[in-house]
Write a protein that holds these residues in place. Sequence first.
Motif, PDB file in Angstrom:
ATOM      1  N   GLY A 159      -1.151 114.784  13.294  1.00 15.18           N
ATOM      2  CA  GLY A 159      -1.586 116.324  12.580  1.00 15.18           C
ATOM      3  C   GLY A 159      -1.227 117.377  13.682  1.00 15.18           C
ATOM      4  N   ASN A 160      -0.358 116.961  14.615  1.00 14.52           N
ATOM      5  CA  ASN A 160      -0.251 117.806  15.934  1.00 14.52           C
ATOM      6  C   ASN A 160       1.437 117.830  16.176  1.00 14.52           C
ATOM      7  OD1 ASN A 160      -0.511 119.582  17.990  1.00 14.52           O
ATOM      8  ND2 ASN A 160      -2.235 118.745  18.810  1.00 14.52           N
ATOM      9  N   THR A 161       1.971 118.585  17.125  1.00 13.93           N
ATOM     10  CA  THR A 161       3.211 118.865  17.353  1.00 13.93           C
ATOM     11  C   THR A 161       3.756 118.228  18.619  1.00 13.93           C
ATOM     12  OG1 THR A 161       4.931 120.492  17.461  1.00 13.93           O
ATOM     13  CG2 THR A 161       2.965 121.099  18.627  1.00 13.93           C
ATOM     14  N   THR A 162       5.099 117.867  18.616  1.00 15.06           N
ATOM     15  CA  THR A 162       5.635 117.447  19.920  1.00 15.06           C
ATOM     16  C   THR A 162       4.878 116.326  20.424  1.00 15.06           C
ATOM     17  OG1 THR A 162       6.202 119.656  20.095  1.00 15.06           O
ATOM     18  CG2 THR A 162       7.108 118.254  21.738  1.00 15.06           C
ATOM     19  N   VAL A 163       4.249 115.109  19.506  1.00 15.13           N
ATOM     20  CA  VAL A 163       3.602 114.354  20.307  1.00 15.13           C
ATOM     21  C   VAL A 163       4.392 113.165  21.036  1.00 15.13           C
ATOM     22  CG1 VAL A 163       2.145 112.347  19.545  1.00 15.13           C
ATOM     23  CG2 VAL A 163       1.817 114.575  18.432  1.00 15.13           C
TER      24      VAL A 163
ATOM     25  N   ALA B  14      -2.955 127.459  15.210  1.00 17.00           N
ATOM     26  CA  ALA B  14      -2.151 128.408  14.293  1.00 17.00           C
ATOM     27  C   ALA B  14      -2.015 127.893  12.778  1.00 17.00           C
ATOM     28  CB  ALA B  14      -0.629 128.406  14.839  1.00 17.00           C
ATOM     29  N   TRP B  15      -1.358 128.799  12.016  1.00 19.47           N
ATOM     30  CA  TRP B  15      -1.324 128.375  10.621  1.00 19.47           C
ATOM     31  C   TRP B  15      -0.222 128.830  10.001  1.00 19.47           C
ATOM     32  CZ3 TRP B  15      -0.765 132.448   7.294  1.00 19.47           C
ATOM     33  CH2 TRP B  15      -1.328 133.762   7.740  1.00 19.47           C
TER      34      TRP B  15
ATOM     35  N   ILE C 270      -6.149 108.841  29.144  1.00 16.09           N
ATOM     36  CA  ILE C 270      -5.653 109.238  28.154  1.00 16.09           C
ATOM     37  C   ILE C 270      -5.031 110.431  28.076  1.00 16.09           C
ATOM     38  CG2 ILE C 270      -7.691 108.025  26.833  1.00 16.09           C
ATOM     39  CD1 ILE C 270      -8.840 110.804  26.165  1.00 16.09           C
ATOM     40  N   ASP C 271      -4.324 110.761  26.980  1.00 14.13           N
ATOM     41  CA  ASP C 271      -3.634 111.996  26.839  1.00 14.13           C
ATOM     42  C   ASP C 271      -4.315 113.268  26.883  1.00 14.13           C
ATOM     43  OD1 ASP C 271      -0.780 111.177  27.065  1.00 14.13           O
ATOM     44  OD2 ASP C 271      -0.929 110.298  25.036  1.00 14.13           O
TER      45      ASP C 271
ATOM     46  N   THR D  52      -3.833 117.920   7.837  1.00 12.95           N
ATOM     47  CA  THR D  52      -3.060 119.076   8.359  1.00 12.95           C
ATOM     48  C   THR D  52      -3.131 120.385   7.663  1.00 12.95           C
ATOM     49  OG1 THR D  52      -1.242 117.213   8.939  1.00 12.95           O
ATOM     50  CG2 THR D  52      -0.533 119.382   9.023  1.00 12.95           C
TER      51      THR D  52
ATOM     52  N   GLN E 294       0.365 122.387  21.908  1.00 16.81           N
ATOM     53  CA  GLN E 294      -0.518 121.662  21.019  1.00 16.81           C
ATOM     54  C   GLN E 294      -1.519 122.141  20.754  1.00 16.81           C
ATOM     55  OE1 GLN E 294      -0.530 117.810  23.012  1.00 16.81           O
ATOM     56  NE2 GLN E 294       1.103 117.103  21.308  1.00 16.81           N
TER      57      GLN E 294
ATOM     58  N   TYR F 180      -0.653 125.025  18.320  1.00 18.22           N
ATOM     59  CA  TYR F 180      -0.218 124.834  17.278  1.00 18.22           C
ATOM     60  C   TYR F 180      -1.519 124.318  16.310  1.00 18.22           C
ATOM     61  CZ  TYR F 180       1.756 121.810  13.406  1.00 18.22           C
ATOM     62  OH  TYR F 180       2.154 121.235  12.161  1.00 18.22           O
ATOM     63  N   LEU F 181      -2.483 123.832  16.824  1.00 20.91           N
ATOM     64  CA  LEU F 181      -3.850 123.481  16.273  1.00 20.91           C
ATOM     65  C   LEU F 181      -4.461 124.577  15.634  1.00 20.91           C
ATOM     66  CD1 LEU F 181      -5.198 120.330  17.895  1.00 20.91           C
ATOM     67  CD2 LEU F 181      -3.703 120.492  15.669  1.00 20.91           C
TER      68      LEU F 181
ATOM     69  N   PHE G  91       3.549 116.892   8.640  1.00 23.18           N
ATOM     70  CA  PHE G  91       4.765 117.554   8.903  1.00 23.18           C
ATOM     71  C   PHE G  91       5.816 116.793  10.000  1.00 23.18           C
ATOM     72  CE2 PHE G  91       2.303 121.574   8.055  1.00 23.18           C
ATOM     73  CZ  PHE G  91       2.741 121.650   6.903  1.00 23.18           C
TER      74      PHE G  91
ATOM     75  N   ILE H 189      -6.591 121.545   8.791  1.00 26.19           N
ATOM     76  CA  ILE H 189      -6.462 122.339   9.982  1.00 26.19           C
ATOM     77  C   ILE H 189      -5.975 123.669  10.163  1.00 26.19           C
ATOM     78  CG2 ILE H 189      -5.182 122.006  12.241  1.00 26.19           C
ATOM     79  CD1 ILE H 189      -5.400 118.890  12.091  1.00 26.19           C
ATOM     80  N   ARG H 190      -4.855 123.836   9.323  1.00 22.36           N
ATOM     81  CA  ARG H 190      -4.340 125.086   9.342  1.00 22.36           C
ATOM     82  C   ARG H 190      -5.227 126.254   8.650  1.00 22.36           C
ATOM     83  NH1 ARG H 190       1.303 124.844   6.316  1.00 22.36           N
ATOM     84  NH2 ARG H 190       1.784 126.653   7.474  1.00 22.36           N
TER      85      ARG H 190
ATOM     86  N   GLU I  23      -4.537 108.829  22.260  1.00 25.04           N
ATOM     87  CA  GLU I  23      -5.329 109.555  21.638  1.00 25.04           C
ATOM     88  C   GLU I  23      -5.665 110.997  22.817  1.00 25.04           C
ATOM     89  OE1 GLU I  23      -7.464 111.545  19.698  1.00 25.04           O
ATOM     90  OE2 GLU I  23      -7.254 110.399  18.017  1.00 25.04           O
ATOM     91  N   VAL I  24      -6.105 112.119  22.365  1.00 25.74           N
ATOM     92  CA  VAL I  24      -6.696 113.154  23.221  1.00 25.74           C
ATOM     93  C   VAL I  24      -8.086 113.119  23.176  1.00 25.74           C
ATOM     94  CG1 VAL I  24      -4.395 114.493  22.875  1.00 25.74           C
ATOM     95  CG2 VAL I  24      -6.094 115.018  21.460  1.00 25.74           C
TER      96      VAL I  24
ATOM     97  N   VAL J 297       6.938 117.498  12.715  1.00 24.35           N
ATOM     98  CA  VAL J 297       7.039 118.333  14.016  1.00 24.35           C
ATOM     99  C   VAL J 297       6.305 117.252  14.928  1.00 24.35           C
ATOM    100  CG1 VAL J 297       6.921 120.458  13.249  1.00 24.35           C
ATOM    101  CG2 VAL J 297       4.772 119.207  13.661  1.00 24.35           C
TER     102      VAL J 297
END
Lengths: 418, 418, 418, 418
Positions: free
Chosen positions: C271-275, D413-414, D400-401, C153, D407, D410-411, C296, C156-157, C237-238, C298
Amino acid sequence: MKSDIKDKKLAPRGELKVEWASQSMPVLNLIKERFEVEKPLKGIRIGACLHVTTETAVLVRTLAAGGAQVSVCASNPLSTQDEVAAFMAGRLKIPTFAIKGEGRKTYYQHINAVLDSKPVLTMDDGADLVSTIHSQRKDLIKGIIGGTEETTTGVIRLKAMAEHRALLFPIIAVNEAETKHFFDNRYGTGQSTIDGIIRATNRLLAGSTFVVCGYGWCGKGLALRASGMGANVIVTEVNPIRALEAVMDGYRVMPLTKAAQEGDIFCTVTGNTTVIGAEHFKRIKDGAIIANSGHFNVEIDIPALEKMSKRKRKLRDFLEEYTLPGGRRVYLLGEGRLVNLAVAEGHPAMVMDMSFANQALAAEYLVKNRGRLKPQVYNVPADLDREIARTKLASMGIDIDRLTPAQEKYLSAWEEGT
Amino acid sequence: MKSDIKDKKLAPRGELKVEWASQSMPVLNLIKERFEVEKPLKGIRIGACLHVTTETAVLVRTLAAGGAQVSVCASNPLSTQDEVAAFMAGRLKIPTFAIKGEGRKTYYQHINAVLDSKPVLTMDDGADLVSTIHSQRKDLIKGIIGGTEETTTGVIRLKAMAEHRALLFPIIAVNEAETKHFFDNRYGTGQSTIDGIIRATNRLLAGSTFVVCGYGWCGKGLALRASGMGANVIVTEVNPIRALEAVMDGYRVMPLTKAAQEGDIFCTVTGNTTVIGAEHFKRIKDGAIIANSGHFNVEIDIPALEKMSKRKRKLRDFLEEYTLPGGRRVYLLGEGRLVNLAVAEGHPAMVMDMSFANQALAAEYLVKNRGRLKPQVYNVPADLDREIARTKLASMGIDIDRLTPAQEKYLSAWEEGT
Amino acid sequence: MKSDIKDKKLAPRGELKVEWASQSMPVLNLIKERFEVEKPLKGIRIGACLHVTTETAVLVRTLAAGGAQVSVCASNPLSTQDEVAAFMAGRLKIPTFAIKGEGRKTYYQHINAVLDSKPVLTMDDGADLVSTIHSQRKDLIKGIIGGTEETTTGVIRLKAMAEHRALLFPIIAVNEAETKHFFDNRYGTGQSTIDGIIRATNRLLAGSTFVVCGYGWCGKGLALRASGMGANVIVTEVNPIRALEAVMDGYRVMPLTKAAQEGDIFCTVTGNTTVIGAEHFKRIKDGAIIANSGHFNVEIDIPALEKMSKRKRKLRDFLEEYTLPGGRRVYLLGEGRLVNLAVAEGHPAMVMDMSFANQALAAEYLVKNRGRLKPQVYNVPADLDREIARTKLASMGIDIDRLTPAQEKYLSAWEEGT
Amino acid sequence: MKSDIKDKKLAPRGELKVEWASQSMPVLNLIKERFEVEKPLKGIRIGACLHVTTETAVLVRTLAAGGAQVSVCASNPLSTQDEVAAFMAGRLKIPTFAIKGEGRKTYYQHINAVLDSKPVLTMDDGADLVSTIHSQRKDLIKGIIGGTEETTTGVIRLKAMAEHRALLFPIIAVNEAETKHFFDNRYGTGQSTIDGIIRATNRLLAGSTFVVCGYGWCGKGLALRASGMGANVIVTEVNPIRALEAVMDGYRVMPLTKAAQEGDIFCTVTGNTTVIGAEHFKRIKDGAIIANSGHFNVEIDIPALEKMSKRKRKLRDFLEEYTLPGGRRVYLLGEGRLVNLAVAEGHPAMVMDMSFANQALAAEYLVKNRGRLKPQVYNVPADLDREIARTKLASMGIDIDRLTPAQEKYLSAWEEGT
């Protein structure tokens, strides 16, 4: 008495293959050494209806070493290894009646050829000898000491006979020995069924949805190996306890009508009839592969499939394409016969070593206890079973612990508590 | 009659935990609903010596709903969940005698407190009630209808008693039900033992060498889970058939004196005594971790370890360091008591649901068949067993196939052959 | 400079636990021995924002042995082990700012307390130090040599910052070391996440449907362990390549809106948000358990869950029940914070040994290369990485093969063909 | 230009097998449909040195559909499927030079026959075309746009060439595509190697000790499948990070001289030379089985084995027995050539679909970028790689998603922290 085999000239090739198998059969070979000295089967006529494979040749050689006069026919039209039949007939001088691909008529002629030898011991894999004797050759019964049965399907038939009081001589259910069904059914069927399916299709199992019909010992072994090859396994069952075991083992469990819509590969191992039938073919995905690894070719309703199909053609050895109305294609392996023997080489010698050690010791036991057994289905005596396991471990160079006197005492005591 | 528990004020916390467990026990809850209507245990005094956990509270509540008067003591000094004891005593009004960490003397006082209630049914987990009755409280025997036994260890003891003709009332071996030992022993012990070991140590299992002593149902489950966590598993056994199964399952098998030199973590699940003893401690690697998940704390020879050690200290909860001559350190978990209950929370409710459904139905069966059973160890009737599995599957939303009439006929016929 | 911890008196307990962890950290201890002699970090002020666990204490002790002045704050409000904080503050005399369960405000006060020490090296687990410096404490930047980052995470940031040219000093991505993410993310997260989920719920994983959101190294490890515990695993997965890997590994892959209807347990590691969000809560089954093991909190949309719910109550430690309209209940573990640290004890010392060996060597490398690195995200040099693996194997007593000169030559040649 | 194949009459049989394989190659077939319209390879002469299997026929057909003039030779003397060669030569009208079992001299004649077609694109599996061009057919170089390379071994050779500045035209390393080596090397080699070993031996893997030499992607796949079949796996490695991975995956790791004394079955997958040699043959157990699944037959030192042996004979197809001094017997499979192609049928079509989709798209890319690439080894562009995975999933009916806009933001951003 003569043999009926495909080609005598295959014998040398068969001999080498039997030598190879024999290397993985130390328990049976130790029994053979003892039999050569003790001759416990001296003069005993044995009629054997078994899959004619390299391992069977090692068994037959062992029985002959014990003094028996053996004659052999195939227990399935597709499972014969012709070079082994040639070796048995030519080098071992055993009357052998088995040709790979023989028709139904020849199949029963072969059974009768064996029965013509007037066996006093029967050795069955699927109970075809015993049921033929009881239905058509009743004259033989009075001379028969007893018989042995190798497989789940046969034991089911024989127990049904015993329950109907139709069974007229004692049978030892070799299949019920722990050193048989724990190993042969689970590890043997597991590997050899996967082997047969891959040989017939060369399909990748990883990522496929693999439907196992039946979660007995064979089904457990098959699900384990399919999963070990990376497949996503679905189990179908009729027994709720086994179904629950399959769930706890991490598989999905559902009725076959539902699984039919998800599966890429299907394999029946139930010992029952018409497990995959018309209502499933109606739902099955285009391209689905169907195989059977149960003893008889009744688990898949092939007549229904033939009837529903618009076209049938052979794409590879042991792989037939049936085209259903609407264009969906279904692929049937090895004509629905047990795929591990019809397409691959059957159980590896390593497990057959134990199964056939049970056969040899059960034959000796029947002779020793002649006249003392009732017309029932008996288990292999537990001490024989355990001794086979002990010998097998020793042959693998594996040592195990033994109970200390204090431990034996503890296990038989009840006073000591928390 | 009053209770002996740690702290009444823990009851609300216990109630919430029992509610949580109850959500995973649909089969037992369905039995409870029926019991509330039918009252099959009306007026029956039950003495229960069980691990005092959330799941036991759900069982006790079920028995009480059936009309029974239950009193409960702990079946192990370390396995009691004090908040559950408080809930049972306080909210359920069940006389409860159980304090986590109670000494040996208190343990037996608690057993006797339960026996003082003059139970007519006993419910054991390790046979401590039955053996106390037979050795010290013989006066109770004439009033007793029968008892049930939950665990392998107890069944071994009780069968030894029956063989010595020392058993004086009938026992139903709940452990022998397939819906019990296939699930509880294998999946329950497997997960909860791993849970206990990780909680006590926080060690990484992946890459470690994990020695499983005993390859019965518990050992199979434990080996499967240790392997599933990435450990390299070694199995030790005294039974050659089980040893061979372990080999075929891909594990190494060897005597424990040899395994002692390779293992990082050891766990006993044999039901026997002195499995790991002085000769193993002599060979064991510095840093080795030792645990027991068998019922009694006799599987590891702790007195020998104490005697050999120069120093002993506690590094973490449930983790004691013993320093041997030469400086090697051995770590004993939870004082050698069953690590899944002493350090973790025991079997998950999901498996206890079936085990305790067997308990409840076995109690009902004993009452219904009062006077008709001999002083022997009986299995749970197969139809109860199967019905539990069926109900469990239904509660999980899982449907399975049913035999067609044609299939039932096929299974009972024997004429049809190849 | 003083510390902010829960209770000084916990220090002795913390010391014993650190000693236990240290036994599984031979690589870091070897580095410590060298650091004590060479003092490569002499006079270097290090600000560390890490999970305050036993393993971190071993790292901090190593850095201090190398001459560094370290101050430490928690990298997550729930992951602090208070006894370890007490040990670090009390015995190691390291300024420590960490209290388990601290609020958001305290969390940032603690970060600023560390920054008040004017660190010239930063050590992050999630990039909170670096991002606070770049947003609020820009004055510190000119004195900073560089920093290290522990987790996916954070990397990535930081790469996002570097891409936006917002990063103003060099960072070594410890996470990218093979001896870090191959081991810590896969085997560490795998085991410790399962540990956290079982501690919070005591649910049986065998037979459950376990949904893993994300199939990076952490997700792979988690799926492997869930499957190893007997669960039926679904992956979401994406990334199509990872999704295909999951399929080939035998798992089912589907969109989360569909998986939501099948899963019993869900865990995010993306490692992502709002999954997991409102559209999933709408579909989820009654009784579903939801956890996060990403850095996190999130990944699960807790505000949405709070908003949708009619009732919320705590059933067990770290287990909260949310009742949705219609009565469906959802169970959230550890407030959606990384379940392996919030509920269990985080990665075992055995894997942290390698991760933190990378940290220590990366700190040394930054100091040695002061002024030569750009404001970018760097990988750990490959030779450090490989050396850590070599030392780890040696500490486990494992020897491996070495290339022969002929093999080295072969690998660099191209002439020899078929 | 004519072909050199075994028997034209095998073509119909080859055609059916290719049709079967083609059903598992939806991605390549979609590319073929596009190529038929766009003709991106119009007039391009392609020389392909590949294993002549059913899947290769589907690739060749795709290239031809794109307008290319392809000629093909075998990339290994034992891997050719003669019926497929007949189909390619006869029905597809592709000049084909490949006969199963061809000698070394014929092998190189066939390579030169392909080079006589003056290819402008090369397509290699093991770099034999490229190295022959660079050593003996330098005249061709100026006309060549570039080439592709399929396998690890070839990439190692080509990178060595590039490093020595000996490489004179650009190569795309198809092997480096994630949709190639993650799948083909791992799942393809895993299954097909097991398949080859079982076909050659019919040995039971369960309970055997299986030594995997090399833990790259192929070795990982092979170890996983051997373990999935019930073997106890030992890994040997020279790379410490991979060795440590193998340990954490639950396998034993040791030097091969030690493993030699424990193994029942050995298989090399290293890409290196003389991995199993004289010092190992000296220690190996009687009855050990040795195979290679690496590209070249140099991994096992067969000359050393021949020299040490007193006797050599063939027991079964592809199974030769070597008797060493003292009587120990060693069994070599498929002459040490890649056992999955020499004994079985190579990778299933399902994985070759992706590998060959990469080949087809890499060929198109080379033509499109003619003149813009340097004489280096390039990776397949990441977007092609990902697109292949996406198409493959779609062909399997798997959805898949997708990242939501929030998202994606988010990825990148930091700012947002704990």
